[in-house]
Motif scaffolding. Structure first.
Motif, PDB file in Angstrom:
ATOM      1  N   THR A 244     -27.492   8.537 -33.968  1.00 13.71           N
ATOM      2  CA  THR A 244     -28.802   8.589 -34.854  1.00 13.71           C
ATOM      3  C   THR A 244     -29.430   8.823 -36.178  1.00 13.71           C
ATOM      4  OG1 THR A 244     -29.636   9.981 -33.550  1.00 13.71           O
ATOM      5  CG2 THR A 244     -29.950   8.047 -32.341  1.00 13.71           C
ATOM      6  N   SER A 245     -27.567   8.945 -36.589  1.00 10.67           N
ATOM      7  CA  SER A 245     -28.199   9.169 -38.216  1.00 10.67           C
ATOM      8  C   SER A 245     -27.230   8.535 -38.766  1.00 10.67           C
ATOM      9  CB  SER A 245     -28.180  11.092 -38.018  1.00 10.67           C
ATOM     10  OG  SER A 245     -26.142  11.018 -38.299  1.00 10.67           O
TER      11      SER A 245
ATOM     12  N   GLU B 137     -35.072   4.524 -46.394  1.00 12.84           N
ATOM     13  CA  GLU B 137     -35.144   5.906 -45.030  1.00 12.84           C
ATOM     14  C   GLU B 137     -36.867   4.724 -44.618  1.00 12.84           C
ATOM     15  OE1 GLU B 137     -37.342   9.249 -43.631  1.00 12.84           O
ATOM     16  OE2 GLU B 137     -38.306   8.319 -45.047  1.00 12.84           O
TER      17      GLU B 137
ATOM     18  N   TYR C 131     -36.690   5.158 -40.564  1.00 14.03           N
ATOM     19  CA  TYR C 131     -37.575   5.659 -39.502  1.00 14.03           C
ATOM     20  C   TYR C 131     -38.369   4.908 -38.197  1.00 14.03           C
ATOM     21  CZ  TYR C 131     -42.167   7.373 -38.764  1.00 14.03           C
ATOM     22  OH  TYR C 131     -43.396   7.958 -38.194  1.00 14.03           O
TER      23      TYR C 131
ATOM     24  N   TYR D 227     -33.915   6.775 -37.221  1.00 12.74           N
ATOM     25  CA  TYR D 227     -32.294   7.052 -37.730  1.00 12.74           C
ATOM     26  C   TYR D 227     -33.129   8.207 -38.320  1.00 12.74           C
ATOM     27  CZ  TYR D 227     -29.294   4.548 -35.302  1.00 12.74           C
ATOM     28  OH  TYR D 227     -28.377   3.665 -33.822  1.00 12.74           O
ATOM     29  N   SER D 228     -32.240   9.210 -38.705  1.00 10.39           N
ATOM     30  CA  SER D 228     -32.394   9.735 -40.339  1.00 10.39           C
ATOM     31  C   SER D 228     -31.278   9.489 -41.104  1.00 10.39           C
ATOM     32  CB  SER D 228     -31.939  11.507 -39.453  1.00 10.39           C
ATOM     33  OG  SER D 228     -32.469  12.313 -37.699  1.00 10.39           O
ATOM     34  N   VAL D 229     -31.516   9.703 -42.276  1.00 15.71           N
ATOM     35  CA  VAL D 229     -30.586   9.504 -42.934  1.00 15.71           C
ATOM     36  C   VAL D 229     -29.956  10.619 -44.025  1.00 15.71           C
ATOM     37  CG1 VAL D 229     -30.483   8.134 -45.625  1.00 15.71           C
ATOM     38  CG2 VAL D 229     -32.154   7.353 -42.926  1.00 15.71           C
ATOM     39  N   PHE D 230     -28.546  10.930 -44.036  1.00 18.81           N
ATOM     40  CA  PHE D 230     -27.905  11.385 -45.058  1.00 18.81           C
ATOM     41  C   PHE D 230     -28.188  11.201 -46.311  1.00 18.81           C
ATOM     42  CE2 PHE D 230     -25.602  13.605 -40.986  1.00 18.81           C
ATOM     43  CZ  PHE D 230     -26.662  14.717 -41.389  1.00 18.81           C
ATOM     44  N   LEU D 231     -28.264  11.931 -47.641  1.00 24.39           N
ATOM     45  CA  LEU D 231     -28.478  11.392 -49.102  1.00 24.39           C
ATOM     46  C   LEU D 231     -27.419  11.773 -49.518  1.00 24.39           C
ATOM     47  CD1 LEU D 231     -29.972   9.357 -51.004  1.00 24.39           C
ATOM     48  CD2 LEU D 231     -31.045  11.671 -52.115  1.00 24.39           C
TER      49      LEU D 231
END
Lengths: 333, 333
Positions: free
Chosen positions: B63-64, B85, B89, B93-97
């Motif tokens: 979930t990322s 993002e 949301y 999910y989470s976001v790696f920037l």
DNA sequence: AGCCTACTAGTTAGCGCTAACGTAAACTAA
DNA sequence: TTAGTTTACGTTAGCGCTAACTAGTAGGCT
């Protein structure tokens, strides 16, 4: 998607045990140089990269950190985020970016999600939760850097990083006074903002030092963007036409105020001086270029991330850092 | 840091097995309503949140997702990141920037790090790698949305999302022509940029349709920022003083060009019309307000993330999306 | 020879969770 | 009744990796 190779694949290919490969990957002693080289060869050949998820499960170190900002679109936070990411990259960390959109509920959800992701640390900008809730949340993370927020009781795993708002605002007022300006207004940001409070104090202090009277009619509040600044400045100039200087909560407000002045036919800086806060890129783009309290935001992001890294690694670090803003005199004052 | 409760803790507290709690947490059948409620009670009481790391290890769903941009400070990408993002949301999910800083090596390292983090999907903006390398990299991820880059051979797990640069540039030229402008210049972006190519084509097409000659002296290249635009416009106006319109690669270049015009005493839009691309917030901040090809960047980010989500979930989705830019006529042309 | 150290490698267990299967009880159908 | 089905749970194994222990081998010393 190609099936990614695991430690076991490498071990099998090399005819050794899992642990031997693991030791090589993690640069640990206990493997002969020959074997190490051979395995290293296989690793690059087969394109092996350790699965950080699995590693994280056993070491409880995920090499990822969370970054909570109100809005990454705001150049202020964009610059900070960039600094954080740059420093994270130096240490091979990854950054989860989360926006709160100034919504307290979403802020809590952001914290939950980062906690579930088991981040090693957290950089939390402009936390809006109550002091009590803050304590609860801080306790959930191994290490935290708080930006734009202070702590009554110091915590060993929490560092705060703040701009010296008070001094910045005072310096700005003093600069105005030095230019012979007498009716100095302050367009402040949201009342819930800690920075807003501190800047107001600094503004008052500056006036007092210059023997100028405090006058609440000269103080306004607005959303910290150009529209907010525009509207607030319009209102201000309507109720106090004799204003000859405006200190703005940040550069966006300053730009809005500048446009309001121009719309009303006031010349900046001749009729009205304007000073902003932050020194975002826009400050040098607009005309006249904005005199502003420069803060190296990218640098702040880097400092925050490096401090977080130190805390994660167990190196002690200062409980609080205060950044001195510097007045960059350009054309608007 | 408080020791976080695990499934086992809840199970023990409830006097049931691990799986029963797991079923409750994941809303799966096979648990009586009474027991479910009781467990749910314990879950909130003990503050349990599933450890996504552990879950990811067994389900291979983290979930990322990863978001690769050249520079999150650039308002163009900041807006996109915000959209991504926001949509992430929505789906928890989470976001790696990750920033590439326009550095090809760092771009590859970014891909490696995201791969190691086992992201479910990737949103990759302005990929600069070769076509061959692109293929290799895409194969490593379960699902990818490519922004600002096309694919010769469609891949089932890759979607491309592009702005219709060609049409945008052509529309801009046509607008200039409609205003009676004849010497229309184009300050293009970096030559390695795909968008730059396509916009140049559209620019040419627009001129040709209007029976205006192509003249390479009217074409310039510059870094896609205000400084680049300023310098390039200065050079342009020096070598072609009769230019009466400038189409810029993006809004930043347009603003730089506008400042150059003003520095040279040319009135915008009377003497020289200027049209930008993207419609970043700055476009409405500067004076005169910028006429530009509006693209809803936040929306693009949302579309990208939603498409990625669909792909991860196995819902088929279009192989390529083309976004139509819309000319927002303001004051600069 | 006997013992100790140093080095190199393998074995075992477990991080927190879920898929897949196992099982006992209740309920259904003729 | 007897077999079949359903419901409600428990058990087992394993995702990929590392910490901690175990074991084998070579060399040095008395």
């Amino acid at each position: 998607m190609k099936n990614r190779p695991t430690l076991a694949d490498i071990a099998e290919a090399a005819g050794v045990s899992l642990m031997t490969v693991s030791r090589v990957i993690n640069n640990k002693a206990g493997v002969s140089e020959d074997l190490r080289q051979e395995i290293l060869g296989l690793v690059t050949e087969m394109g092996y990269h350790p699965n950080q998820i699995a590693r994280g499960l056993v070491t409880s170190q995920t090499t990822s950190v969370g970054l909570i900002v109100p809005d990454n679109t705001n150049p202020f936070f964009a610059q900070i985020a960039r600094g954080v990411e740059d420093a994270a990259y130096e240490h091979a960390y990854s950054v989860f970016l989360v926006n709160t959109v100034e919504d307290p509920i979403r802020e809590l959800e952001a914290l939950d999600s980062l906690w579930q992701k088991d981040v090693d640390g957290l950089i939390w900008c402009s936390a809006r939760v109550s002091a009590e809730e803050l304590g609860v949340q801080l306790r959930r993370f191994p290490a935290v850097v708080l930006l734009n927020r202070e702590l009554e009781v110091p915590l060993s795993h929490v560092m705060t990083l703040n701009v010296h708002d008070y001094r910045g605002a005072r310096v700005a007022v003093t600069h105005f006074v030095g230019q012979g300006r007498q009716r100095i207004a302050f367009l402040n940001g949201p009342s819930h903002s800690l920075s807003a409070h501190r800047r107001l104090q600094g503004y008052h202090a500056g006036l007092t030092t210059a023997n100028l009277p405090l006058d609440s009619i000269l103080e306004g509040c607005c959303p910290p963007d150009t529209e907010g600044g525009y509207e607030a400045a319009l209102a201000l100039l309507k109720r106090c036409p004799d204003v000859d200087a405006i200190l703005a909560f940040n550069d966006l407000v300053a730009v809005g105020a500048m446009q309001a002045c121009q719309a009303l036919g006031r010349n900046v800086p001749k009729d009205i001086g304007i000073i902003g806060f932050d020194d975002i890129p826009l400050a040098t783009i607009i005309k006249p270029q904005l005199t502003t309290l420069h803060v190296n935001l990218m640098h702040i992001g880097k400092i925050a991330m490096r401090a977080l890294f130190d805390m994660v690694e167990g190196v002690t670090c200062p409980a609080a850092i205060l950044i001195e803003p510097e007045l960059f005199v350009r054309d608007s004052a």
